[in-house]
Design an enzyme around this catalytic site. Structure first.
Site, PDB file in Angstrom:
ATOM      1  CB  ALA A   1      66.167 -15.528 -20.944  1.00 32.60           C
TER       2      ALA A   1
ATOM      3  N   GLY B   1      67.243 -10.971 -18.362  1.00 33.18           N
ATOM      4  CA  GLY B   1      68.819 -11.265 -18.648  1.00 33.18           C
ATOM      5  C   GLY B   1      69.506 -10.246 -19.043  1.00 33.18           C
TER       6      GLY B   1
ATOM      7  CD  GLU C   1      68.508 -11.584 -14.244  1.00 35.64           C
ATOM      8  OE1 GLU C   1      68.302 -12.269 -14.983  1.00 35.64           O
ATOM      9  OE2 GLU C   1      68.420 -12.214 -12.963  1.00 35.64           O
TER      10      GLU C   1
ATOM     11  CD  GLU D   1      63.438 -11.415 -15.523  1.00 40.13           C
ATOM     12  OE1 GLU D   1      62.734 -10.313 -15.202  1.00 40.13           O
ATOM     13  OE2 GLU D   1      64.640 -11.498 -16.012  1.00 40.13           O
TER      14      GLU D   1
END
Ligand code: NAD
Length: 717
Positions: free
Chosen positions: A63, A102, A105, A125
């Site tokens: 992210a 991310g 993901e 994370e």
């Protein structure tokens, strides 16, 4: 908007390339680009499938952390992922490089995943006080099973491509990942009616239902390695939901709830502060970006003891040949065999292969002659802590080592300028203060002498990255940053002991606060005799805070090294046992020094030890010894076992509020009458403005180097 996604059609396949240098985070522009690219591919009847990849060395590295706390405008990640997962054409992730957070993901929402042999995947994370909040906690357990998924998420480790393949995170590996993915998706589009979705793979989570061991083991794994952290428990709860809920979307909702709890938790802010702090610390504000950096092709080490051996391993591990010199043949032999044993231990633990061990150990050479480091680009001295000896060695090195090479000292606190002045190249002399064990501890204090050149400093900062260190620059002042603060902290712990607390009470209070090890256990580990011997040699009286420690030494109690100090130790064990025989010593010394021992609360212990750190840290900052507040936090977290989730002493002060810090300082100054609690002028100045230590003005006079003698703490060491 930040970042974009390039779109092209190759051979009937839409190729979406994330372009957001340097590591392609999922910024707003990328999210928009992905959404629009997918819509375009769906609308184009000539397109049969989609390949998603990244430009440069990363697929998508996560992210965009800088967006946290922002307004979150544009396409949200959940919306983009829905579009990706339900794309009407099959999608393959061509994982060309890093796919983290991310990024992984995103790949888990694709039907297929092909990785380059050099790729790494992971969900790190947890290192930022967060959990994978975009479906990672629900999809990864479905792909690799809950136990493996927990290992990956709780360690935050980067999983290399080969391992990712064996775990089933990726379907295949390729040396030509984009081209092969195009061919692959064309074939799949032509030959398969339906394409797998990770969300539908329920076998592994159903199999884990009722098996409590998986979650219990995960809790045990984090209890030690992530002590005190909030996010690991949240991750475990997410996986519990993945295991037990039939409806995938219900699991996603739970994940979102737990993610938000992490997002608003103070630990998240503290850990992100350190993430950015470590990156900022490598930049020296008055050294221009384009300062030339010398090429370090070979390193030399003087002294093959505890530190010399560990430092040599750091260079060898980074692939840099290293030559070690010692004056004593037996010590050299012992030092080299310790290095070899350390590598063998790593092989036995499966951390490296035998071939890797042979390679790195093969980079280490040794001899007894200073002339053998003549061709090194940097030579680091790590002999006994004695200024006379070090200056003598630097003189010899100056003659033996080629001109232009950097000469560094691993001194824990001696004056780098005095050492530099014994050479004809003071501009190339710098302090490199590694922490013990040097091959493991991440901190490196880089001490900038009065004459250290920008080139030498920039070179050492650059090489420290190769050595995988968190490097922080300190001006040349007593104790540099870390030991100066540590000195004030242990002195305060000793004052609490004089006033009535016991070592185990102080240690328990500080360990409950989050420290890896309380101050008395740490002092026992370091050895109580170091300061005592130095004072005896110098004919100095014990300062008040050292009265008890010095008396213990008089009674032959030196700490772990002879199995008795503040605690007792059994042979071969580091576990502290109570030492009731010391209590009469504490009582006697307290009374001899005018103290009536009293009950001391855990709150007072934590407050006083923390205030000693904070107040000294503020002085270090205002004197310009440290460049910025976050540098001090990076030092304390990476070198002194301070809990990362509290963000370091300076961040902790900000989190308390500087007005509260000042109130507490005043309270303890009243109680103890000690100047240790006389508030630093910087704290007063910032508190008046409602500011934080991170707002400390960049002082022009910071470049006026503090001389060793003038420093406010010179006489304390
Ligand atoms: N041990 C720690 O925890 C630690 C941590 C940070 C910094 N330091 C600093 O690192 C330095 C080294 O500490 P250490 O614990 O590794 O010491 P050590 O006693 O383990 O090793 C010192 C080595 O230097 C060798 N030596 C002595 N004089 C020499 C000379 N003239 N030429 C070549 N070799 C010589 C000795 O033979 C010995 O092998 C000191 O300045 C110390 O303050 C130590």
């Amino acid at each position: 908007m930040k970042g974009t996604v390039l779109y092209e059609v190759r051979d009937g396949v839409a190729l979406l390339t994330v372009d957001n240098p340097p590591v392609n985070p999922l910024s707003d522009g990328v999210r928009a680009g992905l959404y629009e690219g997918l819509a375009k591919a769906e609308a184009d009847s000539s397109v049969v499938g989609v390949v998603l990849t990244g430009n440069g060395r990363a697929f998508i590295a996560g992210a965009d952390i800088s967006e946290f706390g922002g307004s979150g405008e544009g396409h949200g990640l959940a919306e983009v992922f829905k579009k990706l997962e339900y794309c009407s054409k099959p999608v393959v992730a061509a994982i060309n490089g890093l796919a983290l957070g991310g990024g992984l993901e995103t790949a888990l929402c694709c039907n297929y995943r092909i990785a380059s042999n050099q790729a790494f995947v992971g969900l790190p994370e947890v290192n930022l006080g967060l959990l994978p909040g975009a479906g990672g906690t629900q999809r990864l357990p479905r792909l690799v099973g809950p136990a493996e998924a927990l290992k990956i998420m709780l360690s935050g480790a980067h999983v290399p491509a080969k391992k990712a393949l064996s775990l089933g995170i990726v379907d295949s590996l390729s040396d030509n990942v984009v081209e092969d993915s195009i061919t692959f998706i064309k074939e799949k589009a032509a030959n398969s009616e339906s394409h797998p979705l990770v969300r539908d793979l329920n076998d592994k989570v159903i199999e884990a239902r009722g098996n409590e061991n998986i979650l219990v083991e995960a809790q045990a794994m984090t209890a030690k390695s992530r002590k005190g952290q909030f996010a690991p428990g949240q991750i475990i709860k997410c996986v519990e939901a993945a295991i037990n809920l039939d409806d995938f979307d219900e699991g996603l909702k739970k994940e979102t709830d737990y993610f938000i709890e992490c997002l608003v938790h103070p630990q998240r802010e503290a850990m992100i502060h350190i993430f950015f702090g470590e990156r900022a610390a490598s930049k020296v504000s008055d050294v221009p970006k384009d300062t030339p950096i010398m090429d370090i092709k070979k390193a030399g080490i003087i002294g093959s003891g505890t530190m010399g051996g560990g430092i040599a391993m750091c260079f060898a591990n980074a692939g840099i040949p290293v030559h070690i010199i010692d004056q004593d043949a037996d010590n050299l032999k012992r030092g080299i065999s310790v290095i070899e044993k350390n590598y063998e231990f790593m092989v036995n633990r499966g951390r490296i292969t035998t071939e890797q061990k042979d390679f790195v150990f093969g980079l280490v050479t040794s001899s007894l002659d200073y002339n053998d480091v003549h061709d090194c680009d940097i030579v680091i001295e790590a002999v006994y802590e004695n200024l006379e000896l070090k200056t003598k060695i630097f003189k010899s090195l100056d003659e033996a080592v080629k001109p232009g090479a950097i000469l560094a000292s691993n001194t824990s606190g001696l004056d780098i300028d005095s050492i530099a002045n014994s050479t004809s190249r003071p501009e190339l002399v710098v302090g490199t203060h590694f922490f013990s064990p040097a091959n493991i501890m991440k901190l490196l204090e880089v001490v900038r002498g009065d004459q250290t050149s920008n080139e030498a400093l920039a070179t050492v900062m650059s090489v420290s990255k190769k050595l995988k260190k968190a490097a922080v620059v300190s001006l040349n002042a007593p104790g540099f940053i870390g030991n100066r603060m540590f000195f004030g902290y242990t002195a305060q712990a000793n004052m609490l002991l004089l006033e009535g607390a016991l070592p185990h009470q102080v240690d328990q209070a500080m360990e409950s606060f989050g420290l890896n090890m309380g101050p008395f256990r740490t002092m026992d580990l370091i050895g109580l005799d170091l300061g005592w011997r130095a004072r005896k040699l110098g004919g100095m009286a014990s300062p008040l805070h050292a009265k008890i420690g010095d008396e213990l030494c008089e009674q032959d109690r030196f700490g772990q090294k002879n199995q008795k100090g503040y605690y007792n130790y059994s042979e071969g064990s580091r576990a502290p046992n109570p030492a009731p025989e010391n209590e009469s010593i504490y009582e006697r010394i307290s009374s001899e020094n005018g103290f009536t021992r009293r009950e001391i609360s855990d709150e007072e212990i934590v407050d006083r030890c923390m205030l000693a750190l904070i107040n000294e840290g503020a002085d270090i900052l205002s004197e310009g010894v440290a460049q910025r507040a976050a540098d001090i936090d990076v030092v304390y977290i990476n070198g002194y076992g301070f809990p990362i989730w509290r963000g370091g002493p300076m961040h902790h002060a900000n989190a308390m509020g500087l007005d509260v810090v000042l109130e507490k300082l005043a309270k303890y100054k009243d109680l103890t009458g000690s100047d240790v609690f006389a508030a630093s002028s910087l704290l007063i100045e910032l508190a008046e403005k409602g500011g934080k230590l991170t707002d400390a003005p960049s002082k022009d006079d910071r470049r006026e180097r503090l001389s060793f003698e003038k420093s406010s703490v010179a006489n304390n060491f």
